[in-house]
Scaffold this motif. Sequence first.
Motif, PDB file in Angstrom:
ATOM      1  N   TRP A  83       0.830  -1.204   0.000  1.00  0.00           N
ATOM      2  CA  TRP A  83       0.000   0.000   0.000  1.00  0.00           C
ATOM      3  C   TRP A  83       0.873   1.266   0.000  1.00  0.00           C
ATOM      4  CZ3 TRP A  83      -3.793   2.411  -1.645  1.00  0.00           C
ATOM      5  CH2 TRP A  83      -4.417   3.475  -0.998  1.00  0.00           C
ATOM      6  N   LYS A  87       0.835   4.166  -2.981  1.00  0.00           N
ATOM      7  CA  LYS A  87       0.616   5.588  -2.707  1.00  0.00           C
ATOM      8  C   LYS A  87       1.700   6.457  -3.349  1.00  0.00           C
ATOM      9  CE  LYS A  87       0.219   5.468   1.797  1.00  0.00           C
ATOM     10  NZ  LYS A  87       0.049   6.030   3.153  1.00  0.00           N
ATOM     11  N   THR A  92      -3.125  11.838  -6.954  1.00  0.00           N
ATOM     12  CA  THR A  92      -4.491  12.039  -6.451  1.00  0.00           C
ATOM     13  C   THR A  92      -4.926  13.480  -6.655  1.00  0.00           C
ATOM     14  OG1 THR A  92      -3.686  12.520  -4.211  1.00  0.00           O
ATOM     15  CG2 THR A  92      -4.245  10.236  -4.709  1.00  0.00           C
ATOM     16  N   LEU A 395      -5.434   6.971   2.699  1.00  0.00           N
ATOM     17  CA  LEU A 395      -4.196   7.581   2.215  1.00  0.00           C
ATOM     18  C   LEU A 395      -3.349   8.184   3.326  1.00  0.00           C
ATOM     19  CD1 LEU A 395      -5.715   9.273  -0.952  1.00  0.00           C
ATOM     20  CD2 LEU A 395      -4.051   7.405  -0.953  1.00  0.00           C
TER      21      LEU A 395
END
Length: 450
Positions: A83, A87, A92, A395
């Motif tokens: 993860w 990221k 984003t 996040l």
Amino acid sequence: MALKKDLKQKMISEIDGNKNYISVEIELQYQPDLIHLLREEINYIGQRFYYKSKDYKLEMCGIGYLLEARYSHLEHDEIYEYWQNIKEQLNTMVFHEDKHHLKFFGGFQFSEHSLTNEWKDFGMSHFVLPKFMITKENGRCYLTYTDHSHKFDIDNIEEILNIVESKAQARTVSEPKMVANKDIQSEEWKALVTKVVALMNESVALQKVVLARRRKIEFQDNVDVEDALQRSLDSNEASYLLLFESGKSQFISQTPEQLCQIENGKLYTNAIAGTIARTEDESENNILKDELLNDSKNQFEHRYVVDSIIHDIQSFTKQLKYDKKPTILTNKHLYHLYTKIQADLLSENVLEIVNQLHPTPALGGFPKVEAIKFIEHEEFGTRGFYGSPLGYIDLENNGEFIVSIRSMLVKGKTATLYSGCGIVKDSNAISEFEETDLKFKPMLKALGVM
């Protein structure tokens, strides 16, 4: 619905293709029916999840699995690192005045017990990143679209918007035709309770063990999981509600129990152990609650859970706070003893905390290692996701994980239900069997058979 022209142009102008993945999010000005959305997205059956928090402050669903981290072993650190790496590769963008709501969703099977065929679709460790995600949180709603940079297409947002905005047709939740309803190895289970009680009375090496059992329900047609979720929602239970799909397997849990929540460097968890049935008579219920609060067996069982949780989290936390006496947690059919626990975290690794806490004595036993060994050697079948941690990381490395009791594994026309109870040295096989019968009720109601 088409995106507004200026918003679409703004998205296109701000997209940075230098990273491997792009995730954009817009706020919706309405509250869609997420069960209806699941029902409409039939092309993604086997790649969907749904999650509703106990307090109704969070409801979300994921449609399509962009990425899957699935292992044949319990890989907490590997999942967490996976993860973190994603990221770093993720661009984003939000087109509203709030945070980005993307979640990495999944969980771990109960233990390293052999991976039987019924659970192979999930693996031992399984987390997914959704392509489309709808999040309803604190009265607001968001649509998140995530894709590979080279495949990212703004028009995909309009496609999902058209489905989200389609009105749920008034429909009656159908009554399925059941063709079989049978307990699995019920007499053997009672004999196992008697066996473990005898062991506990001979030695203090094992002081509590949670034994799970199963019931298999077969139907004339395939189980409608959307109907099952809707019935669970309509029951208004103070519980989490979860669906996790993989391949041809669908796992549903309607559980009152949270394993932990991590938010802004703080850990929130609780102990739930000790149970008594609730009745329709409130005056009688008041007597039952007093009985539960003063019953030595249930108090003994609850204290084990509290002490074990505190022991497990001490090395990861500071400024630990908890009530010295339990209160009552009320569910539709049962009362439980409940203690809230809070602490400041020393670690950012959410899954390290999950691994340390799981299983609590409420789902495994005490001492933890000895109880798990007994379960793996003596219990019938594999628990899979029953009693296991399922949830999400966001996040900011915040997250929440539930303990998936009151659950079932659905495959086509068959649903396998799971329930369990804590066995201590003065337990009785018949009464414990009756307690597990009570714990089947939420899933039986979800299936529409009671």
